[in-house]
Write a protein that holds these residues in place. Structure first.
Motif, PDB file in Angstrom:
ATOM      1  N   GLU A 146       0.832  -1.203   0.000  1.00 16.98           N
ATOM      2  CA  GLU A 146       0.000   0.000   0.000  1.00 16.98           C
ATOM      3  C   GLU A 146       0.871   1.261   0.000  1.00 16.98           C
ATOM      4  O   GLU A 146       0.612   2.225  -0.745  1.00 16.98           O
ATOM      5  N   ALA A 147       1.913   1.269   0.830  1.00 17.91           N
ATOM      6  CA  ALA A 147       2.804   2.430   0.900  1.00 17.91           C
ATOM      7  C   ALA A 147       3.526   2.640  -0.432  1.00 17.91           C
ATOM      8  O   ALA A 147       3.689   3.782  -0.887  1.00 17.91           O
ATOM      9  N   THR A 148       3.930   1.553  -1.063  1.00 16.31           N
ATOM     10  CA  THR A 148       4.598   1.663  -2.363  1.00 16.31           C
ATOM     11  C   THR A 148       3.645   2.221  -3.402  1.00 16.31           C
ATOM     12  O   THR A 148       4.012   3.078  -4.210  1.00 16.31           O
ATOM     13  N   SER A 149       2.411   1.738  -3.380  1.00 14.69           N
ATOM     14  CA  SER A 149       1.398   2.234  -4.315  1.00 14.69           C
ATOM     15  C   SER A 149       1.151   3.731  -4.112  1.00 14.69           C
ATOM     16  O   SER A 149       1.075   4.498  -5.078  1.00 14.69           O
ATOM     17  N   VAL A 150       1.048   4.162  -2.854  1.00 13.45           N
ATOM     18  CA  VAL A 150       0.829   5.586  -2.552  1.00 13.45           C
ATOM     19  C   VAL A 150       2.044   6.401  -2.990  1.00 13.45           C
ATOM     20  O   VAL A 150       1.910   7.479  -3.583  1.00 13.45           O
ATOM     21  N   VAL A 160       4.287   5.683  -5.334  1.00 13.13           N
ATOM     22  CA  VAL A 160       4.346   5.738  -6.802  1.00 13.13           C
ATOM     23  C   VAL A 160       3.300   6.709  -7.353  1.00 13.13           C
ATOM     24  O   VAL A 160       3.581   7.514  -8.248  1.00 13.13           O
ATOM     25  N   THR A 161       2.086   6.661  -6.797  1.00 10.03           N
ATOM     26  CA  THR A 161       1.024   7.571  -7.243  1.00 10.03           C
ATOM     27  C   THR A 161       1.405   9.025  -6.968  1.00 10.03           C
ATOM     28  O   THR A 161       1.230   9.901  -7.825  1.00 10.03           O
ATOM     29  N   ALA A 162       1.929   9.307  -5.780  1.00  7.13           N
ATOM     30  CA  ALA A 162       2.329  10.675  -5.426  1.00  7.13           C
ATOM     31  C   ALA A 162       3.455  11.159  -6.329  1.00  7.13           C
ATOM     32  O   ALA A 162       3.458  12.308  -6.793  1.00  7.13           O
ATOM     33  N   ARG A 163       4.394  10.270  -6.604  1.00  3.48           N
ATOM     34  CA  ARG A 163       5.524  10.626  -7.481  1.00  3.48           C
ATOM     35  C   ARG A 163       5.037  10.921  -8.895  1.00  3.48           C
ATOM     36  O   ARG A 163       5.421  11.923  -9.500  1.00  3.48           O
ATOM     37  N   GLU A 164       4.178  10.054  -9.443  1.00  2.81           N
ATOM     38  CA  GLU A 164       3.656  10.264 -10.802  1.00  2.81           C
ATOM     39  C   GLU A 164       2.826  11.543 -10.889  1.00  2.81           C
ATOM     40  O   GLU A 164       2.912  12.284 -11.868  1.00  2.81           O
ATOM     41  N   THR A 165       2.015  11.800  -9.857  1.00  2.00           N
ATOM     42  CA  THR A 165       1.188  13.012  -9.837  1.00  2.00           C
ATOM     43  C   THR A 165       2.070  14.258  -9.788  1.00  2.00           C
ATOM     44  O   THR A 165       1.819  15.243 -10.497  1.00  2.00           O
ATOM     45  N   THR A 166       3.111  14.218  -8.980  1.00  4.22           N
ATOM     46  CA  THR A 166       4.018  15.362  -8.877  1.00  4.22           C
ATOM     47  C   THR A 166       4.728  15.616 -10.202  1.00  4.22           C
ATOM     48  O   THR A 166       4.815  16.761 -10.666  1.00  4.22           O
TER      49      THR A 166
END
Length: 165
Positions: free
Chosen positions: A90-94, A96-102
């Motif tokens: 879950e932490a990895t998914s969050v 990765v999502t935060a990194r891609e969004t940024t």
């Protein structure tokens, strides 16, 4: 004594010359237009430069945000004794999502800055073209009107009309 026809002809010529001067004088641009266009062009180019600086600042901010995200993720993983596999997924998914969004946000901002800067440069270019056209028009009108008007007014056979009683 001069004939009435000659006087009327001169009145018509003089009236036509006055109308011509009035009309052509209205075609010339006010003297403040060219300097105003130069200032406008400079302001547009300066603002375009400021947008490029803003884009660079946002890129640095994005890099800092990405480093902070990565540091926080690594600190969480360093606490391995309390982490479950589900938490790591879950932490990895969050992360990765935060990194891609940024990164996506940074690319969108950069594109927006490029478009705005390009539009400002295009507006400055159009202002320069308008300035050149106005200066050419003024030179043309000044040359044609002033020469012809001077010739007309300094003509040796022209005499002002005497008032009739």
């Amino acid at each position: 004594m001069r004939s009435t026809v000659t006087r009327l002809r001169r009145v018509y010529v003089f009236s036509a010359a006055l109308v011509l001067v009035s009309l052509l004088g209205g075609c010339a641009t006010p003297p403040s237009v060219a300097p105003l266009l130069r200032v406008t062009q400079r302001a547009l180019l300066d603002e375009s430069g400021r947008l490029k600086v803003d884009a660079e600042r946002d890129t640095l901010y994005t890099r800092q945000t990405l480093r902070t995200l990565e540091d926080a993720y690594n600190q969480d993983l360093d606490q391995a004794e309390g982490l479950t596999p589900d938490w790591v997924r879950e932490a990895t998914s969050v992360y990765v999502t935060a990194r891609e969004t940024t990164i996506s946000h940074q690319h969108a901002l950069a594109q927006e800055y490029r478009v705005r800067a390009d539009n400002l440069v295009a507006a400055a270019s159009a202002t320069q073209r308008a300035l050149v056209l106005i200066e050419q028009q003024d030179k043309l009108l000044d040359g044609a009107v002033n020469r012809d008007l001077r010739r007309l007014l300094t003509s040796s056979d022209w005499t002002p009309l005497e008032p009739t009683r």
